[in-house]
Write a protein that holds these residues in place. Sequence first.
Motif, PDB file in Angstrom:
ATOM      1  N   ASP A   1       0.830  -1.203   0.000  1.00 55.57           N
ATOM      2  CA  ASP A   1       0.000   0.000   0.000  1.00 55.57           C
ATOM      3  C   ASP A   1       0.871   1.261   0.000  1.00 55.57           C
ATOM      4  N   MET A   2       1.894   1.259   0.839  1.00 53.56           N
ATOM      5  CA  MET A   2       2.780   2.427   0.922  1.00 53.56           C
ATOM      6  C   MET A   2       3.512   2.649  -0.405  1.00 53.56           C
TER       7      MET A   2
ATOM      8  N   ASN B   1       2.521   1.764  -3.400  1.00 55.44           N
ATOM      9  CA  ASN B   1       1.554   2.289  -4.371  1.00 55.44           C
ATOM     10  C   ASN B   1       1.331   3.782  -4.176  1.00 55.44           C
ATOM     11  N   ARG B   2       1.164   4.209  -2.930  1.00 56.87           N
ATOM     12  CA  ARG B   2       0.940   5.627  -2.649  1.00 56.87           C
ATOM     13  C   ARG B   2       2.152   6.473  -3.050  1.00 56.87           C
TER      14      ARG B   2
ATOM     15  N   VAL C   1       2.291   6.837  -6.854  1.00 56.17           N
ATOM     16  CA  VAL C   1       1.309   7.812  -7.346  1.00 56.17           C
ATOM     17  C   VAL C   1       1.811   9.231  -7.072  1.00 56.17           C
ATOM     18  N   MET C   2       2.381   9.447  -5.894  1.00 56.55           N
ATOM     19  CA  MET C   2       2.930  10.771  -5.574  1.00 56.55           C
ATOM     20  C   MET C   2       4.079  11.119  -6.512  1.00 56.55           C
TER      21      MET C   2
ATOM     22  N   LEU D   1      -2.939  14.068  -1.639  1.00 59.89           N
ATOM     23  CA  LEU D   1      -2.667  12.673  -1.291  1.00 59.89           C
ATOM     24  C   LEU D   1      -2.018  12.559   0.084  1.00 59.89           C
TER      25      LEU D   1
ATOM     26  N   ASP E   1      -4.716  13.268   2.671  1.00 62.32           N
ATOM     27  CA  ASP E   1      -5.623  12.123   2.797  1.00 62.32           C
ATOM     28  C   ASP E   1      -4.984  10.998   3.612  1.00 62.32           C
ATOM     29  N   TYR E   2      -3.728  10.708   3.318  1.00 59.88           N
ATOM     30  CA  TYR E   2      -3.041   9.633   4.033  1.00 59.88           C
ATOM     31  C   TYR E   2      -2.818  10.012   5.497  1.00 59.88           C
TER      32      TYR E   2
ATOM     33  N   ARG F   1      -6.085   9.600   7.303  1.00 61.00           N
ATOM     34  CA  ARG F   1      -6.335   8.164   7.536  1.00 61.00           C
ATOM     35  C   ARG F   1      -5.554   7.671   8.750  1.00 61.00           C
TER      36      ARG F   1
ATOM     37  N   THR G   1     -13.131   2.842   4.401  1.00 61.53           N
ATOM     38  CA  THR G   1     -12.663   4.091   4.987  1.00 61.53           C
ATOM     39  C   THR G   1     -13.454   4.302   6.266  1.00 61.53           C
TER      40      THR G   1
END
Length: 174
Positions: free
Chosen positions: A17-18, A20-21, A24-25, A40, A43-44, A47, A79
């Motif tokens: 997950d990390m 992937n994030r 994207v960044m 982003l 949002d993270y 979360r 979420t």
Amino acid sequence: MKPHIEVNELLRAVHHDMLNRLQVMQMNLDLGRTDQVRRLIEDYSLRCQHFFQLNNAGFHQMNNWLETVHIHHPEIKVTYEVEGAHKATPDQDSELVQMFDDFLHQMKERFTDYHDQLIHVTFEMKQPLHVHVHFVGNWTVLQDISYDQDTLFEIQIVEYTKTSLKLEIVERAR
């Protein structure tokens, strides 16, 4: 619930997950979309704040369930958010997990490959405790679903359409 999740399996999911994030960044930075990168990160960060707030509210098992359900059910996206400062009891924590797990088990066979299954949960940490749940998916056969246990919570259907189900789970008076 599925079998116990091994630590390596959990770490693998967290790192996936990390990664992937971060990718994207990086892509957005390469394209000059700094506003998107900021969004982003916000949002993270939010979360992560909700994760810590739910733990602080006493919902340790529920937090584990919400954060790991996608490992065994990748078609489900979850979420959640936390409002207020009231503490849940260990019994409330375990019962809520059981309710979510029972519902997922009953609905799993109805999931379709082409339809996202989204769950958003809002924990209102006040007295009485309120948990608002919004399921987005295919709920056309909901009438078959049941949860008939002597529970600490009362479940009310707020909205029920073909693709949206909103429930309010309210702590029963003690």
